[in-house]
Design a protein around this motif. Structure first.
Motif, PDB file in Angstrom:
ATOM      1  N   TYR A   4       8.540  70.470  30.779  1.00 17.54           N
ATOM      2  CA  TYR A   4       7.396  69.793  32.076  1.00 17.54           C
ATOM      3  C   TYR A   4       6.404  69.957  31.839  1.00 17.54           C
ATOM      4  CZ  TYR A   4       4.937  71.074  36.724  1.00 17.54           C
ATOM      5  OH  TYR A   4       4.135  70.745  37.794  1.00 17.54           O
ATOM      6  N   ASP A   5       5.952  68.453  32.687  1.00 16.13           N
ATOM      7  CA  ASP A   5       4.495  68.354  32.615  1.00 16.13           C
ATOM      8  C   ASP A   5       3.870  66.981  34.036  1.00 16.13           C
ATOM      9  OD1 ASP A   5       2.222  66.163  32.210  1.00 16.13           O
ATOM     10  OD2 ASP A   5       3.148  65.721  29.929  1.00 16.13           O
ATOM     11  N   GLY A   6       3.317  67.884  34.943  1.00 11.03           N
ATOM     12  CA  GLY A   6       2.685  67.308  35.811  1.00 11.03           C
ATOM     13  C   GLY A   6       2.644  66.685  35.986  1.00 11.03           C
ATOM     14  N   SER A   7       1.918  65.499  35.616  1.00  8.96           N
ATOM     15  CA  SER A   7       1.176  64.651  34.860  1.00  8.96           C
ATOM     16  C   SER A   7       1.998  63.538  35.084  1.00  8.96           C
ATOM     17  CB  SER A   7      -0.132  64.764  34.103  1.00  8.96           C
ATOM     18  OG  SER A   7       0.313  64.782  32.145  1.00  8.96           O
ATOM     19  N   GLU A   8       3.477  63.220  34.601  1.00 15.80           N
ATOM     20  CA  GLU A   8       3.908  62.498  34.118  1.00 15.80           C
ATOM     21  C   GLU A   8       4.530  61.691  34.913  1.00 15.80           C
ATOM     22  OE1 GLU A   8       4.899  60.522  31.722  1.00 15.80           O
ATOM     23  OE2 GLU A   8       4.446  62.491  29.989  1.00 15.80           O
ATOM     24  N   THR A   9       5.217  60.204  35.262  1.00 17.89           N
ATOM     25  CA  THR A   9       6.058  60.059  36.742  1.00 17.89           C
ATOM     26  C   THR A   9       7.173  60.859  36.455  1.00 17.89           C
ATOM     27  OG1 THR A   9       7.146  58.542  34.901  1.00 17.89           O
ATOM     28  CG2 THR A   9       5.050  57.588  35.896  1.00 17.89           C
ATOM     29  N   GLU A  10       7.512  60.968  38.072  1.00 16.68           N
ATOM     30  CA  GLU A  10       9.003  61.838  38.699  1.00 16.68           C
ATOM     31  C   GLU A  10       9.873  61.751  38.227  1.00 16.68           C
ATOM     32  OE1 GLU A  10      10.406  64.313  40.403  1.00 16.68           O
ATOM     33  OE2 GLU A  10       8.723  63.607  41.071  1.00 16.68           O
ATOM     34  N   ALA A  11      10.367  60.601  36.745  1.00 15.93           N
ATOM     35  CA  ALA A  11      11.328  60.434  35.794  1.00 15.93           C
ATOM     36  C   ALA A  11      11.373  61.507  34.683  1.00 15.93           C
ATOM     37  CB  ALA A  11      11.561  58.967  35.683  1.00 15.93           C
ATOM     38  N   ASP A  12      10.114  61.318  34.655  1.00 17.50           N
ATOM     39  CA  ASP A  12       9.588  62.218  33.090  1.00 17.50           C
ATOM     40  C   ASP A  12       8.688  63.757  33.204  1.00 17.50           C
ATOM     41  OD1 ASP A  12      11.039  60.730  31.350  1.00 17.50           O
ATOM     42  OD2 ASP A  12       8.209  58.646  31.639  1.00 17.50           O
ATOM     43  N   LYS A  13       8.881  64.028  34.356  1.00 19.60           N
ATOM     44  CA  LYS A  13       8.241  65.551  34.544  1.00 19.60           C
ATOM     45  C   LYS A  13       8.959  66.428  33.858  1.00 19.60           C
ATOM     46  CE  LYS A  13       5.338  64.946  38.274  1.00 19.60           C
ATOM     47  NZ  LYS A  13       4.999  64.999  40.693  1.00 19.60           N
TER      48      LYS A  13
END
Length: 186
Positions: free
Chosen positions: A93-102
């Motif tokens: 999980y990476d909350g800083s990514e775009t929605e498709a890559d979170k």
């Protein structure tokens, strides 16, 4: 060994990964039925308002991240997996990514292509008070074996996921590149 008929699961008070903007969960499982409804793992507030859940239903793997205002669910067909075989899952999980890559999930050493998603993923994880292994917040018990559950307060890379998979062999994570925030060898 978890037995759904006996409601076997582990639940402990834990605030691990609460409020994180990046996190990873690695888990080994040997499930009795790919098509059954099984709760694998959850971090929650204990009331199904705030959670991260890994579960199976109808030959699909589900990942749900929910807080009071956002409910996000991924689902992926995994009917090609074999029951009674060890499987490695690594949720990143990476909350800083775009929605498709979170959210990314690696099955063994390959990135899963999630076919459907609903809602939006929060930029930070909610506050958790409970960690549960072998059950989800909806009360679905796991039937099979779970081992080497590890939680990281960072987004692991694809190389990290491949190294955790380790050609299908669990490993001592004391020597892993990143020290887990929590680790349950079981």
């Amino acid at each position: 060994n978890f037995d759904a008929a006996s409601s076997d699961y582990i639940s402990v008070n834990s605030t691990v990964l609460s409020g994180s903007s990046s996190a990873s969960i690695s888990i080994w499982l040997n499930i009795d039925s790919i098509s059954a409804t099984r709760g694998i793992f959850s971090l929650s507030d204990g009331a199904a308002n705030d959670e991260i859940t890994l579960s199976t239903f109808n030959s699909r793997l589900y990942v749900r991240i929910r807080n009071a205002s956002t409910n996000f669910k991924y689902s992926s067909d995994w009917a090609s997996q074999s029951a009674n075989t060890w499987i490695h899952l690594c949720l990143v999980y990476d909350g800083s990514e775009t929605e498709a890559d979170k959210i990314k999930v690696y099955l063994n050493n390959s990135l899963i292509n999630f076919g459907s998603a609903t809602g939006s993923t929060p930029a930070t994880l909610p506050t958790f008070t409970q960690l549960t292994i072998g059950n989800d917040i909806d009360g679905n018990d796991f039937d099979g074996k779970i081992s080497n559950v590890s939680l990281f307060n960072t987004s692991l890379t694809q190389d990290d996921a491949i190294n955790l998979y380790n050609n299908g062999v669990t490993q001592d994570l004391n020597n892993f590149r990143i020290t887990p925030t929590a680790w349950y060898t079981m």
